[in-house]
Design a protein around this motif. Sequence first.
Motif, PDB file in Angstrom:
ATOM      1  N   PHE A 149      18.572  25.114  21.021  1.00  0.00           N
ATOM      2  CA  PHE A 149      19.004  24.803  19.662  1.00  0.00           C
ATOM      3  C   PHE A 149      19.317  23.329  19.448  1.00  0.00           C
ATOM      4  O   PHE A 149      19.351  22.861  18.313  1.00  0.00           O
ATOM      5  CB  PHE A 149      20.245  25.641  19.317  1.00  0.00           C
ATOM      6  CG  PHE A 149      19.930  27.093  19.163  1.00  0.00           C
ATOM      7  CD1 PHE A 149      19.553  27.605  17.934  1.00  0.00           C
ATOM      8  CD2 PHE A 149      19.971  27.954  20.246  1.00  0.00           C
ATOM      9  CE1 PHE A 149      19.243  28.945  17.774  1.00  0.00           C
ATOM     10  CE2 PHE A 149      19.659  29.296  20.109  1.00  0.00           C
ATOM     11  CZ  PHE A 149      19.288  29.787  18.867  1.00  0.00           C
ATOM     12  N   GLU A 150      19.527  22.621  20.534  1.00  0.00           N
ATOM     13  CA  GLU A 150      19.870  21.203  20.378  1.00  0.00           C
ATOM     14  C   GLU A 150      19.528  20.454  21.660  1.00  0.00           C
ATOM     15  O   GLU A 150      19.824  20.929  22.762  1.00  0.00           O
ATOM     16  CB  GLU A 150      21.355  21.046  20.067  1.00  0.00           C
ATOM     17  CG  GLU A 150      21.773  19.633  19.745  1.00  0.00           C
ATOM     18  CD  GLU A 150      23.226  19.535  19.317  1.00  0.00           C
ATOM     19  OE1 GLU A 150      23.649  18.451  18.880  1.00  0.00           O
ATOM     20  OE2 GLU A 150      23.945  20.553  19.426  1.00  0.00           O
ATOM     21  N   HIS A 160      22.607  15.402  24.548  1.00  0.00           N
ATOM     22  CA  HIS A 160      22.969  14.065  24.077  1.00  0.00           C
ATOM     23  C   HIS A 160      22.571  13.040  25.139  1.00  0.00           C
ATOM     24  O   HIS A 160      22.812  13.213  26.327  1.00  0.00           O
ATOM     25  CB  HIS A 160      24.470  13.975  23.802  1.00  0.00           C
ATOM     26  CG  HIS A 160      24.907  14.875  22.675  1.00  0.00           C
ATOM     27  ND1 HIS A 160      24.564  14.645  21.365  1.00  0.00           N
ATOM     28  CD2 HIS A 160      25.644  16.022  22.684  1.00  0.00           C
ATOM     29  CE1 HIS A 160      25.081  15.605  20.597  1.00  0.00           C
ATOM     30  NE2 HIS A 160      25.745  16.447  21.378  1.00  0.00           N
ATOM     31  N   LYS A 218      16.957   9.908  17.282  1.00  0.00           N
ATOM     32  CA  LYS A 218      17.628  10.756  16.294  1.00  0.00           C
ATOM     33  C   LYS A 218      16.641  11.534  15.438  1.00  0.00           C
ATOM     34  O   LYS A 218      16.912  12.670  15.050  1.00  0.00           O
ATOM     35  CB  LYS A 218      18.550   9.912  15.417  1.00  0.00           C
ATOM     36  CG  LYS A 218      19.713   9.293  16.187  1.00  0.00           C
ATOM     37  CD  LYS A 218      20.739   8.699  15.256  1.00  0.00           C
ATOM     38  CE  LYS A 218      21.914   8.094  16.023  1.00  0.00           C
ATOM     39  NZ  LYS A 218      22.616   9.122  16.815  1.00  0.00           N
ATOM     40  N   TYR A 257      13.743  18.680  16.229  1.00  0.00           N
ATOM     41  CA  TYR A 257      13.989  19.751  17.200  1.00  0.00           C
ATOM     42  C   TYR A 257      14.971  20.775  16.614  1.00  0.00           C
ATOM     43  O   TYR A 257      14.751  21.988  16.679  1.00  0.00           O
ATOM     44  CB  TYR A 257      14.561  19.145  18.478  1.00  0.00           C
ATOM     45  CG  TYR A 257      14.653  20.087  19.659  1.00  0.00           C
ATOM     46  CD1 TYR A 257      13.625  20.173  20.591  1.00  0.00           C
ATOM     47  CD2 TYR A 257      15.783  20.872  19.868  1.00  0.00           C
ATOM     48  CE1 TYR A 257      13.703  21.021  21.686  1.00  0.00           C
ATOM     49  CE2 TYR A 257      15.880  21.725  20.951  1.00  0.00           C
ATOM     50  CZ  TYR A 257      14.838  21.794  21.863  1.00  0.00           C
ATOM     51  OH  TYR A 257      14.936  22.642  22.938  1.00  0.00           O
ATOM     52  N   LYS A 258      16.059  20.285  15.998  1.00  0.00           N
ATOM     53  CA  LYS A 258      17.062  21.173  15.405  1.00  0.00           C
ATOM     54  C   LYS A 258      16.475  21.958  14.236  1.00  0.00           C
ATOM     55  O   LYS A 258      16.787  23.137  14.050  1.00  0.00           O
ATOM     56  CB  LYS A 258      18.276  20.370  14.955  1.00  0.00           C
ATOM     57  CG  LYS A 258      19.099  19.804  16.110  1.00  0.00           C
ATOM     58  CD  LYS A 258      20.278  18.983  15.622  1.00  0.00           C
ATOM     59  CE  LYS A 258      21.322  19.832  14.947  1.00  0.00           C
ATOM     60  NZ  LYS A 258      22.540  19.044  14.625  1.00  0.00           N
ATOM     61  N   ASN A 259      15.624  21.309  13.445  1.00  0.00           N
ATOM     62  CA  ASN A 259      15.015  22.001  12.306  1.00  0.00           C
ATOM     63  C   ASN A 259      14.118  23.141  12.781  1.00  0.00           C
ATOM     64  O   ASN A 259      14.127  24.245  12.209  1.00  0.00           O
ATOM     65  CB  ASN A 259      14.201  21.018  11.462  1.00  0.00           C
ATOM     66  CG  ASN A 259      15.085  20.037  10.721  1.00  0.00           C
ATOM     67  OD1 ASN A 259      16.290  20.243  10.574  1.00  0.00           O
ATOM     68  ND2 ASN A 259      14.491  18.944  10.247  1.00  0.00           N
ATOM     69  N   ALA A 300      14.384  24.743  15.635  1.00  0.00           N
ATOM     70  CA  ALA A 300      15.248  25.788  16.191  1.00  0.00           C
ATOM     71  C   ALA A 300      15.884  26.620  15.086  1.00  0.00           C
ATOM     72  O   ALA A 300      15.997  27.846  15.192  1.00  0.00           O
ATOM     73  CB  ALA A 300      16.324  25.156  17.067  1.00  0.00           C
ATOM     74  N   ALA A 301      16.290  25.953  13.994  1.00  0.00           N
ATOM     75  CA  ALA A 301      16.910  26.671  12.874  1.00  0.00           C
ATOM     76  C   ALA A 301      15.907  27.618  12.207  1.00  0.00           C
ATOM     77  O   ALA A 301      16.259  28.729  11.796  1.00  0.00           O
ATOM     78  CB  ALA A 301      17.458  25.675  11.866  1.00  0.00           C
ATOM     79  N   GLN A 311      15.507  30.591  14.470  1.00  0.00           N
ATOM     80  CA  GLN A 311      16.704  31.419  14.366  1.00  0.00           C
ATOM     81  C   GLN A 311      16.678  32.251  13.094  1.00  0.00           C
ATOM     82  O   GLN A 311      16.973  33.457  13.109  1.00  0.00           O
ATOM     83  CB  GLN A 311      17.960  30.549  14.411  1.00  0.00           C
ATOM     84  CG  GLN A 311      19.259  31.351  14.373  1.00  0.00           C
ATOM     85  CD  GLN A 311      20.474  30.443  14.388  1.00  0.00           C
ATOM     86  OE1 GLN A 311      20.469  29.386  13.758  1.00  0.00           O
ATOM     87  NE2 GLN A 311      21.514  30.843  15.098  1.00  0.00           N
ATOM     88  N   GLN A 337      15.528  14.404  17.548  1.00  0.00           N
ATOM     89  CA  GLN A 337      16.620  15.368  17.627  1.00  0.00           C
ATOM     90  C   GLN A 337      16.657  16.254  16.376  1.00  0.00           C
ATOM     91  O   GLN A 337      16.833  17.470  16.461  1.00  0.00           O
ATOM     92  CB  GLN A 337      17.953  14.646  17.799  1.00  0.00           C
ATOM     93  CG  GLN A 337      18.191  14.063  19.180  1.00  0.00           C
ATOM     94  CD  GLN A 337      19.542  13.355  19.275  1.00  0.00           C
ATOM     95  OE1 GLN A 337      20.190  13.099  18.248  1.00  0.00           O
ATOM     96  NE2 GLN A 337      19.960  13.047  20.479  1.00  0.00           N
ATOM     97  N   GLN A 338      16.479  15.606  15.216  1.00  0.00           N
ATOM     98  CA  GLN A 338      16.544  16.351  13.961  1.00  0.00           C
ATOM     99  C   GLN A 338      15.362  17.298  13.817  1.00  0.00           C
ATOM    100  O   GLN A 338      15.517  18.444  13.373  1.00  0.00           O
ATOM    101  CB  GLN A 338      16.595  15.392  12.774  1.00  0.00           C
ATOM    102  CG  GLN A 338      16.932  16.082  11.451  1.00  0.00           C
ATOM    103  CD  GLN A 338      18.270  16.802  11.502  1.00  0.00           C
ATOM    104  OE1 GLN A 338      19.280  16.234  11.920  1.00  0.00           O
ATOM    105  NE2 GLN A 338      18.279  18.069  11.086  1.00  0.00           N
TER     106      GLN A 338
END
Length: 318
Positions: free
Chosen positions: A245-246, A249, A272, A278-280, A282-283, A286, A275-276
């Motif tokens: 999910f993230e 760091h 960054k 990747y998070k998008n 994963a979201a 989900q 990272q964003q």
Amino acid sequence: MKALDWLTTLHSNGVELGIAELLYYQSKLPAFANKRKKIPRTVQAGTSLSKIRGRGMEFDEVRQYQPGDDIRAIDWRVTARTGQPHTKLYREEKERPVFVLTDFSPSQYFGSQLLFKSVQSAHLAAALAWLAQKRGDRVGGIVANVQSHRELKPMARQRGVLHYLHSLVDLHQQGLADWRQGQSGNHSQVLTEILQRVDRLARPGSQLLLISDFYDLNENTAERLRVLAKHYPIEAFWIIDPFEFELPHAVGLDPLAVTDGKRQRRIIAGDKQQQQRYKNYAAQRQQHVIQQLNQAGIPLHQVNSGLALEQQWREVSR
């Protein structure tokens, strides 16, 4: 308790699986029960077991008819043979069959912190099996990896649980060996096969407990879940890893090599924008899993492989 101390207590390294760490959860039942008392009780679907005699599902015995007995329960064969009216007695079925379904797809053989997802899946399966056995239910299920599967008919008392735990260890270690040797094969069929097989194995009144990381949740498997949910009460347990999910760091733009055992990619954890993205992604994944399970009317619990199971039991058992 620190992570290393906890693993030592379980006789586990977080990657391989042994029977001792699954037996551990039998001794944790009182602690789990105390945590569960703090959660409001929900309505239990399916049948339950008692010694109350009446018109239930399970035949008990035949005895001579007594005034007040239900005439619909008269056993005419015994009555004709003996010349005296006899009636059938039933008892309500309380030993509900519980099927624990454990998916050992290759994507489960991954972990960034405490445990491989596959090991956490086995721990959860063991805990659920011990709890079902303590309630008086019969425990069985299906354990599957890419190469093979085991169908275990529900059995009463500890026998059913132990049979299931040994199957967990055997198929987990087989799947781990295949994964290490790069012989994972087409893992997209594992979850589908589990759902196909349990549909043939279960009978009305059974409860299904599905443990998976749902990487193979496509329209085909989602439709099978919707069909199963019409016939059986199902609970789903989604095994996740924090890395999914993230990104970790990191400082700087040095690339990190990431591999699934076959392909290798480089990611810049300190970027960054990456990272964003990747998070998008994963979201979105989900949301897809949650939406599919919600449409099927199946309760979904998330289980983090980076935390000890008892640390998250209140959330798991809601």
